[in-house]
Design a protein around this motif. Structure first.
Motif, mmCIF file in Angstrom:
data_model
loop_
_atom_site.group_PDB
_atom_site.id
_atom_site.type_symbol
_atom_site.label_atom_id
_atom_site.label_comp_id
_atom_site.label_asym_id
_atom_site.label_seq_id
_atom_site.Cartn_x
_atom_site.Cartn_y
_atom_site.Cartn_z
ATOM 1 N N ASP A 215 -7.380 -3.198 -6.272
ATOM 2 C CA ASP A 215 -6.343 -4.017 -6.890
ATOM 3 C C ASP A 215 -5.467 -3.227 -7.858
ATOM 4 O O ASP A 215 -4.594 -3.804 -8.506
ATOM 5 N N ARG B 5 -2.573 -0.841 -9.382
ATOM 6 C CA ARG B 5 -1.166 -0.591 -9.012
ATOM 7 C C ARG B 5 -1.027 0.792 -8.377
ATOM 8 O O ARG B 5 -0.295 0.970 -7.420
ATOM 9 N N ASP B 6 -1.710 1.758 -8.952
ATOM 10 C CA ASP B 6 -1.693 3.119 -8.407
ATOM 11 C C ASP B 6 -3.090 3.415 -7.874
ATOM 12 O O ASP B 6 -3.972 3.861 -8.596
ATOM 13 N N ARG B 7 -3.298 3.134 -6.576
ATOM 14 C CA ARG B 7 -4.630 3.307 -6.001
ATOM 15 C C ARG B 7 -5.058 4.765 -5.989
ATOM 16 O O ARG B 7 -6.242 5.062 -6.133
ATOM 17 N N ASP C 179 5.603 6.821 -2.790
ATOM 18 C CA ASP C 179 6.376 6.726 -4.031
ATOM 19 C C ASP C 179 6.622 8.065 -4.715
ATOM 20 O O ASP C 179 7.174 8.111 -5.809
#
Length: 386
Positions: A49, A51-53, A193
């Motif tokens: 969960d 944001r930046d796995r 990203d």
């Protein structure tokens, strides 16, 4: 009375035989390691969960690595402590038997109220009084010696139970780190990203590889390649961090720059010993200039931390990222080879103190322009401790 005095000395010997060890006890260290593994397991469940796995899974893998390392060290200390206690008790078997015999004799000479029975001494009342005083003086020492023996035996039982319980924690840690590595590899592959400083030109790289026979020649040629389509990505200035950059993997220094190996070969970089499948990360924000197999160095990643400053990381089994990408500090760039040892092998290494779990080697070379420099001018190696 001579036997009582000798037993008292034995008791004091037992009391003084245990030297205090600095820091946490072996048992506490192993329990703390198990807690680290449990914390990493919880982080793995929550990473999905994040944001930046990639960042979350990187921390998770490093958490497992730290927990497993701490568990090995805790078990090694526990095994060493148990061995010392057993050797001490073995060495003092005769003294222990005499101590227990004297304690039994004292016990038979104790009155209903717990004090020594006042028997008549052949020398009369004065001798009786002296004997009673001696008995009263040595009894606490005898009891202290017996208490020390009991404490040592109890500690051995605790250490043995802890080592048995550690098998489950080790299994959880080894299973968890394998899962975390798999998920991390997938998260890196899915990542979209990252800024792209330039477009990769595989033709130029292929021609450069074909025309060079050494790492020095390849890296020097890489500096000459002018990449097209460069974006205005600005990397941080590293001058203030010179000599303080962290090593890209948890490792020990095998050879420093210029030190000869077994074949007499000297290289300008650092050779590090890592554990199998250790995670390798970028020591700073950097541009990936090259990623892939190179000559006889295995898989190589070349990072440009600032214009003209290259960090060459060689010897990995798997590498991540693409040439031209700008990656943040701490981003995974590869995994070392080898396989995690089985639990039996870990316990065997712990018990014999061999410490042979660091079986992989990572090579680090630092280049400024076309010149190699000692990596320790940039990296912190804790040289006073190695």
């Amino acid at each position: 009375m001579k036997h009582l005095a000798a037993a008292a000395l034995i008791a004091f010997g037992f009391a003084g035989s245990a030297t205090a060890e600095g820091g946490a006890s072996p048992a506490d260290a192993a329990r703390a390691a198990a807690q680290k593994i449990e914390t990493a397991s919880l982080a793995l469940q929550e990473a999905g969960d994040a944001r930046d796995r990639v960042a979350a899974l990187t921390e998770t893998v490093q958490g497992f690595e730290a927990g497993l390392q701490a568990m090995r060290e805790g078990l090694r200390r526990a095994a060493a402590r148990e061995a010392r206690l057993r050797r001490d008790l073995k060495r003092r078997e005769g003294e222990t038997a005499r101590l227990l015999g004297v304690l039994q004799s004292v016990g038979r000479g104790m009155g209903p109220g717990g004090g020594p029975v006042m028997l008549l001494h052949p020398d009369g009342p004065t001798g009786t009084a002296r004997a009673g005083m001696i008995l009263a003086d040595v009894t606490p020492a005898l009891e202290a010696g017996a208490a020390r023996i009991r404490a040592d035996l109890e500690e051995i039982e605790i250490l043995r139970a802890l080592q048995e319980d550690a098998v489950e924690a080790l299994q959880d840690g080894l299973s968890g780190i394998q899962t975390a590595r798999t998920e991390l590899s997938q998260a890196i592959a899915d990542r979209t990203d990252l800024p792209q400083r330039f477009a990769d030109d595989p033709v130029k790289i292929a021609l450069l590889i074909a025309s060079t026979e050494t790492l020095n020649g390849f890296a020097s040629g890489l500096v000459d390649i002018q990449e097209t389509g460069e974006s205005a990505v600005v990397l941080p200035d590293l001058d203030a961090r010179k000599g303080e950059l962290p090593l890209p993997a948890e490792a020990q220094v095998l050879r420093r720059a210029g030190e000869a190996d077994a074949a007499g070969v000297r290289r300008p970089g650092l050779v590090l010993a890592t554990r199998p499948s250790a995670l390798v990360v970028s020591p700073t924000a950097a541009t990936i200039r090259y990623r892939g197999p190179l000559l006889d160095y295995g898989n190589v990643v070349i990072l440009e931390a600032e214009p003209g400053l290259l960090f060459v990381l060689a010897g990995m089994e798997a590498v991540y990222g693409n040439a031209g990408q700008v990656i943040p500090e701490g981003t995974p760039v590869g995994l070392m080879g080898g396989n995690d040892p089985e639990i039996g092998a870990i316990l065997s290494q712990v018990s014999d103190g061999s410490g042979q779990e660091r079986t992989e080697t990572l090579y680090i070379e630092v280049r400024q322009g076309k010149t190699t420099v000692d990596p320790e001018t940039w990296f912190r190696t804790d040289k006073d401790e190695l």
